[in-house]
Every structure is written in structure tokens, then in C-alpha cells.
Design an enzyme around this catalytic site. Structure first.
Site, mmCIF file in Angstrom:
data_model
loop_
_atom_site.group_PDB
_atom_site.id
_atom_site.type_symbol
_atom_site.label_atom_id
_atom_site.label_comp_id
_atom_site.label_asym_id
_atom_site.label_seq_id
_atom_site.Cartn_x
_atom_site.Cartn_y
_atom_site.Cartn_z
ATOM 1 N N GLU A 210 15.811 29.528 8.666
ATOM 2 C CA GLU A 210 15.079 30.169 9.762
ATOM 3 C C GLU A 210 14.480 29.056 10.606
ATOM 4 O OE1 GLU A 210 15.113 33.294 10.433
ATOM 5 O OE2 GLU A 210 16.098 34.006 8.626
ATOM 6 N N CYS A 244 7.587 30.237 16.332
ATOM 7 C CA CYS A 244 9.009 29.889 16.487
ATOM 8 C C CYS A 244 9.726 30.780 17.490
ATOM 9 C CB CYS A 244 9.722 29.948 15.137
ATOM 10 S SG CYS A 244 9.669 31.572 14.354
#
Length: 489
Positions: A210, A244
């Protein structure tokens, strides 16, 4: 043996006892984890306040609330997720039992990130527990206080042998990566992601990465610019830009750039007052190294709003940059901070072309009242996730897979996707030692007639709608078997 080797060995030994295979045991562990967030919320919030200057309410909103929802979903759905999954058959297997059986992978390594230290570390742990795995949890050392709290609290609530916590920095992480795991789940940046993948390759260990990247945001002139900018400002400056999936930069036509700047400025004032430094809802950069990295990005761009900073406090004000060029420093890497560059483009075509020139981002945002604009952005670009007319909120929808593509990551999680990602989906076909006549078509000597029968039986699939006619089909299979016995022998 090193401390890291011992933790992995204990987890492997605990997994080998088979206790994590019991659904009741998994549910009990999940309920204990849920209890942790009820009983220790203040301890969790105090540590995150020291690390990132998040408020107690902000910690619950962005860290633990989603985890509580994930745990509740896993408890409610675990029996369904873990059950054998019947699949379609062809006529060749019509009388067989054919299904997918989810089974635990073994020992999973979870390497968390510092920006949302509980959310991105515990969410994969929930999936690992639900799927029946053991898991070694490695919280980010950058969040010093939170890592210590995690190390202290998790063993008090969940099985400390099955789910050990290993703290430390780069040497400890490298030592962990030298051990053999059955899956590695990493959240962080693409540079480290490549090192994780390289280490995993030595044991052919599958990975979930991720990562992140520069998530673009296109604001179309045909939209409510005030609402669009309010949502962009929230998505950008939450957690001081250290998200993110934060909108990394804005693309818009030159004719609306001034309006976009003004509306973002209004939202900054609304959210964080005239003095964000003293606002309890505005965070801080995690450390001075990242502070300097972000400030360095400002060098060749024009500040339209904000820009105030205090290195001793790791404070950077919510900042907007105007007329940003593609070659500017701020456009060369993921910002991961409270800088919002606005790059003028001549319409949708140029925006799509610019987005597609870069690496595939973790998220892509488009604001428009025109469905054609949204559809073109959806159809002509690629990203981990896409949101129209909002930011960040797809992370909270556990029925959507969350993950990247290309440079922004591989694999996905949340809800059932976490369970499947951390399970081996084992294909099973159970036959009986009967009806051997049907199998004559596959045995030598091979003939054209046998091929014809094989084509008929294998290429004709049976779907779930046939269940009500099973008796009739069974009769047909028996007849076919008799035919084969008589004519293929």
C-alpha cells in the site's frame, strides 16, 4: 536467536497449534481488539497527540472509528466469508462437489506507517486475524509514542504468541525481512516498497504493498467551485497533508485559478481559524527531516496563501501555490505535507494527458457537474481509486477495495477484501469413484469421436439457475454415460 527471530518462531509455533483456525477463537480475538479501543482510547489519543499533534476527537475520527467498524463487520460476516464458496460447473463435473475453500496463509508480517499509525497497522491485522493467520506486527518507529503504546497494549488484549509486536527502526525491520513469512503487508512509500518486494522474493513470499504517489485533482469550471474547494481543502490539510490519498495537486483552467485560490483560503480560515498554528485541529509535520524536505519544495514556486513555518515546532501553515509549472520541485515527488500546488491546464484533454504521463496514482479526484467529464476521467485514466466530487471518503467504504496500481501499490484490503487478500483461496473438487464411463473420453487411445464428446461435456457450463433441474441433468448424465460405454469402448 535475535529478538525478531524469536518473535517469528513463537508466532509460527502458535499457528502450528491450529488454534487460530477456529472461527470462535478468531471472533474472540476480534472482540478483545474491539474492547481495546473502547477501554484505552485516552491512552491512544495522548500518544498520537505527542507524535502528530492530533486532537482526541481527530484521533477517533481518523484512526479508531474506522477500525471499530472493520472489526464489527468482520465479526458479523466471518462465518459467511470463511464458508466454502460453491462455483459453476461444466457437464463433466455436474455430479461433483466443486467449491473454493478459504484457508489461512500462515504467518503474516505487517509493517505499518507513521501517518495514521493505528489505522494502517491494525486494519490489516484485523484481516489477518479474521483469516486465521498469525501476524507479526511492526509499527513505524517514526511515531515513537504510538509504537510504545501499541507494544504495551496489544499483548494485553490479543494472543501475544500469535500476534507479537516488534518495535525498532531500520535494523530491526531488516532482520524481520530476513525471516520467512507467508505474506508481507507493507504500508509506506514506493522506494521502501521495492526493498520489501526484493526481500520477499528470496522466499517467494507474496506481498501487499500500500504505497502512494501524486494523487491528482481536476476541478472543472462546470461545478460548484466553493463546495469543490472546501472538500479539497479538507482532503489536503487533514493530518497536515500527511495522507497517502490526499489530493497532491490541482489541475484547473487558468480562468478559474484565482477563484479556486480564494475559495481554498476561505476554507482554511473556516477550518483552522486565522492562526492555524494555535488551532487544536491542525497537526504538525512528523519530524524535522520531513519539515526540511517539504520546505525545500517551495523554492521555485509562487506562494498564493500560507507559507508560514516554524522549524522548532515542525509547523508549516496550510499553503497554496499558484501558476505551478510541471518542472517545479513540488511536482517531482509526492508532497506528503500541507502544500497545494495549482497547475493551470487548457481543459480536460490536457489534464488527462498530464495525469497519464506520470505514474499511476493511489487516488484520482475530479470535481464536475458534468457526467461526461467524470466519465472521461474514469475511462481514460488509471488509478488505485477514483472519486468524483469529494476526497478521501472512499477509504471509509469497506465494501470497496482499497489499494494501488503500478507504482502506487499492489493488492487491496478493507472488509472482505482484507480477508481474501490474507487467505489462500483453495480450489476443491470432490469426486466419487462412480460413473467411470463418462471418463472414457479422456483416456487413450484418443480419437476424434472422443474429442467431440469431450467438447460437448467440457464447454457446456452449468450455472446456479440449473439447481432446480438437477434431477433431469443427472438423468442426462447417466444416459450419456451409457452411450459412452456402448460406443466409445
Amino acid at each position: 536467536m535475535s529478538r525478531e527471530q524469536q518473535a517469528v518462531a513463537r508466532a509460527r509455533k502458535a499457528f502450528d497449534t491450529g488454534r487460530s483456525k477456529s472461527l470462535e477463537y478468531r471472533v474472540r480475538q476480534l472482540k478483545n481488539l474491539q474492547r481495546l479501543f473502547t477501554e484505552k482510547q485516552k491512552v491512544i489519543s495522548d500518544a498520537i497527540k505527542k507524535d502528530l499533534n492530533k486532537s482526541e476527537v481527530g484521533t477517533q475520527l481518523y484512526e479508531t472509528l474506522g477500525l471499530e467498524g472493520e472489526i464489527s463487520l468482520a465479526i458479523k460476516k466471518l462465518k459467511e466469508w470463511a464458508a466454502p464458496r460453491p462455483v459453476g460447473k461444466n457437464l463433466m463435473t455436474i455430479s461433483d462437489s466443486v467449491y473454493i475453500k478459504p484457508e489461512p496463509l500462515g504467518v503474516v508480517l505487517i509493517i505499518g506507517a507513521w501517518n495514521y499509525p493505528w489505522a494502517v497497522t491494525i486494519q490489516p491485522l484485523i484481516g489477518a486475524i479474521a483469516a486465521g493467520n498469525a501476524a507479526v506486527v511492526k509499527p513505524s518507529e517514526v511515531c515513537v509514542h504510538t509504537a510504545k503504546v501499541m507494544e504495551d497494549l496489544l499483548p494485553l488484549y490479543i494472543d501475544k504468541e500469535l500476534y507479537p509486536v516488534v518495535t525498532g527502526g531500520v535494523p530491526e525491520t531488516q532482520e524481520l525481512l530476513r525471516q520467512r513469512f507467508d505474506h508481507i503487508f507493507y504500508t509506506g512509500n514506493s522506494t521502501v516498497g521495492k526493498l520489501i518486494m526484493e526481500a520477499a522474493a528470496k522466499n517467494l513470499t507474496p506481498v501487499t504493498l500500500e504505497l502512494g504517489g501524486k494523487s491528482p485533482c481536476y476541478i472543472d469550471k462546470a461545478c460548484d467551485i466553493a463546495i469543490a474547494c472546501r472538500r479539497v481543502a479538507w482532503g489536503k490539510y487533514t493530518n497536515c497533508g500527511q495522507t497517502c490519498i490526499a489530493p497532491d495537486y490541482v489541475l484547473c483552467e487558468p480562468s478559474i485559478q484565482d477563484r479556486v485560490i480564494e475559495e481554498v483560503k476561505k476554507s482554511i480560515k473556516e477550518f483552522y481559524t486565522d492562526n492555524p498554528k494555535n488551532c487544536p485541529d491542525y497537526g504538525r509535520i512528523i519530524n524535522q527531516r520531513h519539515f526540511k524536505r517539504i520546505m525545500n519544495m517551495l523554492e521555485d514556486s509562487t506562494v498564493a496563501a500560507g507559507g508560514d513555518n516554524d522549524e522548532s515546532d515542525c509547523y508549516i501553515a496550510p499553503t497554496v501555490l499558484r501558476d505551478v509549472k510541471p518542472e517545479a520541485k513540488v511536482m517531482q515527488e509526492e508532497i506528503f505535507g500541507p502544500l497545494l500546488p495549482i497547475m493551470p491546464v487548457n481543459g480536460l484533454d490536457e489534464a488527462i494527458k498530464f495525469i497519464n504521463k506520470g505514474e499511476k496514482p493511489l487516488a484520482l479526484y475530479v470535481f464536475s457537474s458534468d457526467d461526461k467529464v467524470i466519465n472521461r476521467m474514469t475511462d481514460e485514466t488509471s488509478s488505485g481509486g477514483l472519486l468524483a466530487n469529494d476526497c478521501l471518503v472512499h477509504f471509509s467504504v469497506n465494501s470497496l477495495p482499497f489499494g494501488g496500481v503500478g507504482n502506487s501499490g499492489m493488492g487491496c484490503y478493507h472488509g472482505k477484501f482484507s480477508f481474501d487478500q490474507l487467505s489462500h483461496l483453495r480450489g476443491c473438487l470432490i469426486k466419487q469413484l462412480k460413473m467411470e464411463g463418462v471418463n472414457s473420453m479422456r483416456y487413450p487411445p484418443h480419437t476424434a469421436k472422443k474429442l467431440g464428446w469431450a467438447r460437448f461435456f467440457i464447454l457446456n457450463n452449468v450455472d446456479a439457475g440449473w439447481i432446480g433441474r438437477m434431477a433431469l441433468v443427472a438423468v442426462l448424465v447417466v444416459v450419456a454415460a451409457v452411450v459412452l460405454q456402448n460406443y466409445l469402448g
